[in-house]
Design a protein around this motif. Structure first.
Motif, PDB file in Angstrom:
ATOM      1  N   ALA A 145       8.119 -14.918   1.563  1.00  0.00           N
ATOM      2  CA  ALA A 145       7.368 -15.480   0.433  1.00  0.00           C
ATOM      3  C   ALA A 145       8.002 -15.209  -0.915  1.00  0.00           C
ATOM      4  O   ALA A 145       7.921 -16.043  -1.819  1.00  0.00           O
ATOM      5  N   ALA A 146       8.642 -14.040  -1.064  1.00  0.00           N
ATOM      6  CA  ALA A 146       9.137 -13.637  -2.381  1.00  0.00           C
ATOM      7  C   ALA A 146      10.631 -13.865  -2.587  1.00  0.00           C
ATOM      8  O   ALA A 146      11.120 -13.774  -3.710  1.00  0.00           O
ATOM      9  N   VAL A 147      11.349 -14.174  -1.502  1.00  0.00           N
ATOM     10  CA  VAL A 147      12.804 -14.382  -1.631  1.00  0.00           C
ATOM     11  C   VAL A 147      13.224 -15.758  -1.122  1.00  0.00           C
ATOM     12  O   VAL A 147      13.777 -16.568  -1.877  1.00  0.00           O
ATOM     13  N   MET A 218      12.122 -16.275 -10.237  1.00  0.00           N
ATOM     14  CA  MET A 218      11.555 -14.940 -10.444  1.00  0.00           C
ATOM     15  C   MET A 218      10.030 -14.985 -10.494  1.00  0.00           C
ATOM     16  O   MET A 218       9.354 -14.162  -9.862  1.00  0.00           O
ATOM     17  N   ILE A 219       9.469 -15.928 -11.244  1.00  0.00           N
ATOM     18  CA  ILE A 219       8.011 -16.065 -11.331  1.00  0.00           C
ATOM     19  C   ILE A 219       7.425 -16.365  -9.957  1.00  0.00           C
ATOM     20  O   ILE A 219       6.419 -15.773  -9.549  1.00  0.00           O
ATOM     21  N   HIS A 220       8.059 -17.275  -9.262  1.00  0.00           N
ATOM     22  CA  HIS A 220       7.638 -17.673  -7.909  1.00  0.00           C
ATOM     23  C   HIS A 220       7.665 -16.462  -6.985  1.00  0.00           C
ATOM     24  O   HIS A 220       6.710 -16.197  -6.238  1.00  0.00           O
ATOM     25  N   GLY A 221       8.757 -15.704  -7.034  1.00  0.00           N
ATOM     26  CA  GLY A 221       8.909 -14.549  -6.165  1.00  0.00           C
ATOM     27  C   GLY A 221       7.944 -13.422  -6.496  1.00  0.00           C
ATOM     28  O   GLY A 221       7.360 -12.811  -5.592  1.00  0.00           O
ATOM     29  N   ILE A 222       7.766 -13.149  -7.782  1.00  0.00           N
ATOM     30  CA  ILE A 222       6.862 -12.074  -8.207  1.00  0.00           C
ATOM     31  C   ILE A 222       5.431 -12.363  -7.774  1.00  0.00           C
ATOM     32  O   ILE A 222       4.760 -11.512  -7.182  1.00  0.00           O
ATOM     33  N   THR A 223       4.966 -13.569  -8.057  1.00  0.00           N
ATOM     34  CA  THR A 223       3.571 -13.910  -7.737  1.00  0.00           C
ATOM     35  C   THR A 223       3.354 -13.985  -6.227  1.00  0.00           C
ATOM     36  O   THR A 223       2.346 -13.492  -5.717  1.00  0.00           O
ATOM     37  N   ASN A 224       4.299 -14.576  -5.501  1.00  0.00           N
ATOM     38  CA  ASN A 224       4.181 -14.625  -4.049  1.00  0.00           C
ATOM     39  C   ASN A 224       4.192 -13.222  -3.442  1.00  0.00           C
ATOM     40  O   ASN A 224       3.426 -12.909  -2.530  1.00  0.00           O
ATOM     41  N   GLY A 225       5.085 -12.384  -3.968  1.00  0.00           N
ATOM     42  CA  GLY A 225       5.203 -11.017  -3.459  1.00  0.00           C
ATOM     43  C   GLY A 225       3.922 -10.226  -3.677  1.00  0.00           C
ATOM     44  O   GLY A 225       3.469  -9.493  -2.778  1.00  0.00           O
ATOM     45  N   ILE A 226       3.312 -10.369  -4.847  1.00  0.00           N
ATOM     46  CA  ILE A 226       2.052  -9.688  -5.140  1.00  0.00           C
ATOM     47  C   ILE A 226       0.952 -10.173  -4.201  1.00  0.00           C
ATOM     48  O   ILE A 226       0.157  -9.379  -3.684  1.00  0.00           O
ATOM     49  N   MET A 227       0.926 -11.483  -3.953  1.00  0.00           N
ATOM     50  CA  MET A 227      -0.070 -12.045  -3.051  1.00  0.00           C
ATOM     51  C   MET A 227       0.083 -11.487  -1.632  1.00  0.00           C
ATOM     52  O   MET A 227      -0.910 -11.195  -0.958  1.00  0.00           O
ATOM     53  N   VAL A 228       1.325 -11.342  -1.179  1.00  0.00           N
ATOM     54  CA  VAL A 228       1.585 -10.782   0.157  1.00  0.00           C
ATOM     55  C   VAL A 228       1.089  -9.344   0.242  1.00  0.00           C
ATOM     56  O   VAL A 228       0.424  -8.957   1.204  1.00  0.00           O
ATOM     57  N   LEU A 229       1.385  -8.539  -0.775  1.00  0.00           N
ATOM     58  CA  LEU A 229       0.967  -7.143  -0.782  1.00  0.00           C
ATOM     59  C   LEU A 229      -0.552  -7.023  -0.821  1.00  0.00           C
ATOM     60  O   LEU A 229      -1.141  -6.193  -0.113  1.00  0.00           O
ATOM     61  N   LEU A 230      -1.198  -7.854  -1.638  1.00  0.00           N
ATOM     62  CA  LEU A 230      -2.667  -7.825  -1.716  1.00  0.00           C
ATOM     63  C   LEU A 230      -3.299  -8.264  -0.397  1.00  0.00           C
ATOM     64  O   LEU A 230      -4.302  -7.698   0.041  1.00  0.00           O
ATOM     65  N   THR A 231      -2.676  -9.285   0.230  1.00  0.00           N
ATOM     66  CA  THR A 231      -3.184  -9.765   1.520  1.00  0.00           C
ATOM     67  C   THR A 231      -3.071  -8.694   2.590  1.00  0.00           C
ATOM     68  O   THR A 231      -3.985  -8.481   3.388  1.00  0.00           O
ATOM     69  N   SER A 232      -1.932  -7.995   2.615  1.00  0.00           N
ATOM     70  CA  SER A 232      -1.733  -6.952   3.621  1.00  0.00           C
ATOM     71  C   SER A 232      -2.680  -5.789   3.409  1.00  0.00           C
ATOM     72  O   SER A 232      -3.168  -5.189   4.372  1.00  0.00           O
ATOM     73  N   LEU A 233      -2.986  -5.483   2.145  1.00  0.00           N
ATOM     74  CA  LEU A 233      -3.945  -4.412   1.843  1.00  0.00           C
ATOM     75  C   LEU A 233      -5.361  -4.833   2.186  1.00  0.00           C
ATOM     76  O   LEU A 233      -6.203  -4.001   2.539  1.00  0.00           O
ATOM     77  N   GLY A 234      -5.616  -6.176   2.062  1.00  0.00           N
ATOM     78  CA  GLY A 234      -6.954  -6.682   2.345  1.00  0.00           C
ATOM     79  C   GLY A 234      -7.293  -6.634   3.807  1.00  0.00           C
ATOM     80  O   GLY A 234      -8.464  -6.666   4.176  1.00  0.00           O
TER      81      GLY A 234
END
Length: 234
Positions: A145-147, A218-234
């Protein structure tokens, strides 16, 4: 691109042929064949929607990047600069930071508003990620998602598609049509289509303001990466 860094906004080296070929390749081969025929095979083979989705993303990335080179660049002996692969400036980091915040906040607002009509953020990939969360799963989802996605999607949808439209129908028409196409190609993820459309606008604005697709990546990667981390924590 000449000495004027904004020259890409008013002219490009392509005709309608390159545009039509690459759009047909996206809609018929990528969406019709890869997503419609090959994707289910990946899912059955890997028995995991997250792994299958990541492998499919990598497949699409390779095909679209090679296609841009073969169709748009190589025949005219053009460099990757023609599709926005130009050096970022230090001041672009302010745009990256600001637009990332706008995209994240805007996405949350869109999800909340669309939830009133029964929309959800979940899909098969997020559900797969949340089931038995492991470091490897999170890493694979993050890289995908982020790369992988940000690089090939920005190169294709902003670097080529947005630029081609920009030189012919102007800023507003190009940003709306390219964002619409960007949204459509994410079918069948219907629940995130409003967010995808908003994202397409933000990414195109970043390219427009910086004359490089790297801030969009960079914007695409940062936002996607944050979403992945939040999803995994959820």
């Amino acid at each position: 691109m000449g000495n004027n860094q904004n020259s890409w906004k008013v002219q490009d080296p392509w005709g309608s042929q390159e545009f039509i070929i690459l759009l047909l390749l996206e809609f018929i081969f990528v969406i019709g064949f890869l997503k419609g025929v090959v994707s289910p095979i990946y899912s059955q083979w890997l028995n995991n929607d997250l792994y299958a989705g990541t492998f499919m993303g990598l497949t699409i990335a390779i095909i679209l990047i090679i296609s841009v080179y073969i169709v748009a660049l190589h025949p005219k002996a053009l460099s990757w600069r023609e599709v926005g692969l130009t050096r970022m400036k230090v001041k672009d980091w302010k745009i990256i930071g600001g637009y990332s915040v706008i995209l994240l906040v805007g996405s949350v607002i869109i999800v909340i508003l669309t939830s009133f009509i029964g929309n959800t953020w979940e899909n098969s990939k997020t559900e797969s990620l949340q089931q038995n969360v492991t470091f490897l799963k999170v890493l694979i989802a993050f890289v995908s998602a982020a790369v992988i996605s940000p690089i090939y999607e920005e190169l294709f949808y902003r670097g080529f598609l947005y630029r081609w439209l920009r030189t012919r129908i102007g800023f507003f028409g190009a940003i709306l049509i390219s964002s619409t196409i960007f949204t459509i190609v994410h079918i069948p993820a219907y629940n995130v289509m409003p967010v995808n459309f908003f994202s397409g606008i933000i990414f195109a604005l970043a390219y427009e303001r910086t004359n490089s697709i790297w801030p969009s990546v960079m914007i695409h990667g940062i936002t996607n990466g944050i979403m992945v981390l939040l999803t995994s924590l959820g």
